[in-house]
Design a protein around this motif. Structure first.
Motif, short mmCIF file in Angstrom:
data_model
loop_
_atom_site.label_atom_id
_atom_site.label_comp_id
_atom_site.label_asym_id
_atom_site.label_seq_id
_atom_site.Cartn_x
_atom_site.Cartn_y
_atom_site.Cartn_z
N LEU A 8 0.86 -1.18 0.00
CA LEU A 8 0.00 0.00 0.00
C LEU A 8 0.90 1.23 0.00
N VAL A 9 1.05 1.85 -1.18
CA VAL A 9 2.04 2.92 -1.33
C VAL A 9 1.42 4.30 -1.47
N ALA A 10 0.09 4.36 -1.63
CA ALA A 10 -0.55 5.66 -1.78
C ALA A 10 -1.96 5.61 -1.22
N ALA A 11 -2.43 6.78 -0.75
CA ALA A 11 -3.80 6.88 -0.23
C ALA A 11 -4.39 8.21 -0.68
N PHE A 12 -5.66 8.17 -1.05
CA PHE A 12 -6.34 9.37 -1.54
C PHE A 12 -7.65 9.57 -0.79
N ASP A 13 -7.99 10.84 -0.59
CA ASP A 13 -9.26 11.14 0.06
C ASP A 13 -9.76 12.48 -0.45
N ASN A 14 -11.07 12.61 -0.60
CA ASN A 14 -11.62 13.88 -1.09
C ASN A 14 -11.88 14.87 0.05
N ASN A 15 -11.67 14.39 1.29
CA ASN A 15 -11.81 15.27 2.44
C ASN A 15 -10.46 15.95 2.71
N LEU A 16 -10.42 17.25 2.49
CA LEU A 16 -9.14 17.96 2.62
C LEU A 16 -8.60 17.91 4.05
N ALA A 17 -9.49 17.66 5.00
CA ALA A 17 -9.04 17.54 6.39
C ALA A 17 -8.14 16.32 6.57
N ASN A 18 -8.34 15.33 5.70
CA ASN A 18 -7.50 14.12 5.78
C ASN A 18 -6.20 14.25 5.00
N VAL A 19 -6.20 15.12 4.01
CA VAL A 19 -5.03 15.24 3.13
C VAL A 19 -3.81 15.70 3.92
N SER A 32 1.25 8.99 3.27
CA SER A 32 0.73 10.35 3.38
C SER A 32 -0.50 10.49 2.47
N VAL A 33 -1.63 10.90 3.05
CA VAL A 33 -2.87 10.98 2.29
C VAL A 33 -2.82 12.14 1.30
N GLN A 34 -3.14 11.87 0.05
CA GLN A 34 -3.10 12.87 -1.02
C GLN A 34 -4.51 13.25 -1.46
N PRO A 35 -4.64 14.42 -2.07
CA PRO A 35 -5.93 14.78 -2.63
C PRO A 35 -6.24 13.95 -3.87
N MET A 36 -7.52 13.79 -4.18
CA MET A 36 -7.93 12.98 -5.33
C MET A 36 -7.29 13.49 -6.62
N ALA A 37 -7.08 14.80 -6.69
CA ALA A 37 -6.55 15.41 -7.92
C ALA A 37 -5.16 14.88 -8.29
N GLU A 38 -4.46 14.33 -7.31
CA GLU A 38 -3.10 13.83 -7.58
C GLU A 38 -3.09 12.36 -7.98
N ALA A 48 -12.52 2.21 -0.44
CA ALA A 48 -13.19 2.16 0.87
C ALA A 48 -13.93 3.47 1.10
N VAL A 49 -14.77 3.82 0.13
CA VAL A 49 -15.58 5.04 0.25
C VAL A 49 -17.04 4.63 0.38
N PRO A 50 -17.90 5.53 0.85
CA PRO A 50 -19.32 5.17 0.98
C PRO A 50 -19.92 4.73 -0.36
N SER A 51 -20.93 3.86 -0.28
CA SER A 51 -21.57 3.31 -1.48
C SER A 51 -21.92 4.38 -2.50
N ALA A 52 -22.43 5.50 -2.02
CA ALA A 52 -22.91 6.56 -2.92
C ALA A 52 -21.79 7.11 -3.80
N HIS A 53 -20.56 7.02 -3.32
CA HIS A 53 -19.43 7.57 -4.09
C HIS A 53 -18.59 6.51 -4.78
N THR A 54 -18.91 5.25 -4.55
CA THR A 54 -18.04 4.17 -5.02
C THR A 54 -17.90 4.15 -6.54
N GLN A 55 -19.03 4.23 -7.25
CA GLN A 55 -18.95 4.14 -8.71
C GLN A 55 -18.12 5.29 -9.30
N THR A 56 -18.32 6.49 -8.77
CA THR A 56 -17.55 7.65 -9.26
C THR A 56 -16.05 7.43 -9.06
#
Lengths: 234, 234
Positions: A126-137, A145-151, A167-175
């Motif tokens: 596991l070499v990278a992690a992304f999250d759309n919540n900027l509080a986690n970035v 180190s958690v990166q923004p989705m844009a990267e 590992a995102v909520p169902s509503a966002h999984t397909q996107t």
């Protein structure tokens, strides 16, 4: 054409080109590898479709059919050499390689995944992690180190990442899956209980604890595990 | 005698009493239920072992053998009535009942599990949580108040809990499972990659993301998904 996955063993009906191996056969091979590793550890040198079938609780014919896709492993009446079959299957499955993996979604589940020590010993890093919540970035989770989705696109390319765990909520999984596919990800482990739609050539597996629970309630029903005529007829 | 579980479909070889259904057959039934639900939603009234086999990618003979344990569902040459087979299988599996479930271990993974909304709609109610870390005791997680391990026996009895989800580190998993069994728990969903030992009559299923990843790397290898003679021979 799209393909979907909704749990172990559940695949859409697709016509296979000649020589192509059904996805469910491939999905059984890691279990063969595990059984063969156990047999090897136990000092067993030879096995056969009968023994493997008993271990996996499928018919010997199913075992022979599964293995027949990959050529002639065993000799008629002599069975399989455990060490050879194990080596071949690991090679076929790509289990001798190292794989870089990205995790998308660093909520509770993503946190647990990034801190899980079980992936690394089997070659999944596991070499990278992304999250759309900027509080986690920028947070450090499980040494990543958690990166923004844009990267995502740049990092997937830079780190040669071919597998993602979503590992995102169902509503966002397909996107998220669509984004990953656009970045060149070809294998996705999905923790949401949705039938993800992906283009041909992209693989999805789902982790489904509900399916696992449903396979145990049978034993908790009043009549217990023993099925007799009256139970079957109810 | 003990039985162990190390992933989907992997079971120790045990001689079955007459009339008893192999555990792996039971573990396939939730997939049948899911397929049949999809067929029903799609307006299909009748199916057969050929169609079910294609969906599940096993042989029609395997389907017929699996279902034969529960009596005569289909009529020779006429197939199965989707609605009837679905109802019978749900009844057999106990899927029309509600089940109270305890979670042991409220670390990162336990937190994610207790907050996962997917259990409740399928009749699995997470009604209790236990942790040996006193710092966690009393915390409210996913609407459940975390209790000390010492209260397990009483709570399991009071709340009629028969299923537990174990989300503790591997090193503690067997000890926790032993405690749960002593409290009367009969079905355990284990998230640690260990072969848990349980007495006869107790069921364990494991959630194993590594096995799922290993079923996809095949498609990422250089030669791609198409297996031909030269690949099989390497």
């Amino acid at each position: 054409m799209t393909s979907s996955s909704s749990g172990p063993g559940i695949r859409p009906v697709t016509a296979l080109p000649p020589g192509e191996v059904p996805e469910v056969v491939i999905s059984r091979l890691p279990q063969y590898v595990r059984i063969l590793s156990q047999l090897l550890d136990a000092g067993e040198e030879v096995t056969n479709s009968q023994q493997l079938g008993e271990q996996l609780q499928v018919t010997p014919a199913q075992i022979r059919k599964d293995l027949s896709y990959f050529g002639r492993f065993g000799k008629q009446g002599r069975g399989y050499v455990v060490r050879d079959l194990l080596r071949e299957l690991k090679q076929i499955l790509g289990l001798n390689s190292e794989w870089n993996v990205a995790v998308v979604g660093v909520g509770r589940l993503g946190n647990a995944i990034l801190n899980y020590p079980g992936f690394n010993p089997d070659g999944f890093h596991l070499v990278a992690a992304f999250d759309n919540n900027l509080a986690n970035v920028g947070r450090e989770v499980g040494g990543v180190s958690v990166q923004p989705m844009a990267e995502m696109a740049q990092t997937v390319a830079d780190r040669s990442i071919s597998i993602a765990i979503v590992a995102v909520p169902s509503a966002h999984t397909q996107t998220v899956i669509d984004q990953l596919v656009a970045c060149g990800i070809r294998a996705i482990l999905n923790y949401a209980p949705i039938n993800a739609q992906v283009p041909d050539g992209i693989r999805v597996r789902s982790i489904d604890p509900v399916l696992a629970l449903q396979s145990m309630t049978y034993y908790l029903t009043e009549d217990g595990p023993s099925i007799n005529g009256s139970t079957a007829a109810r």
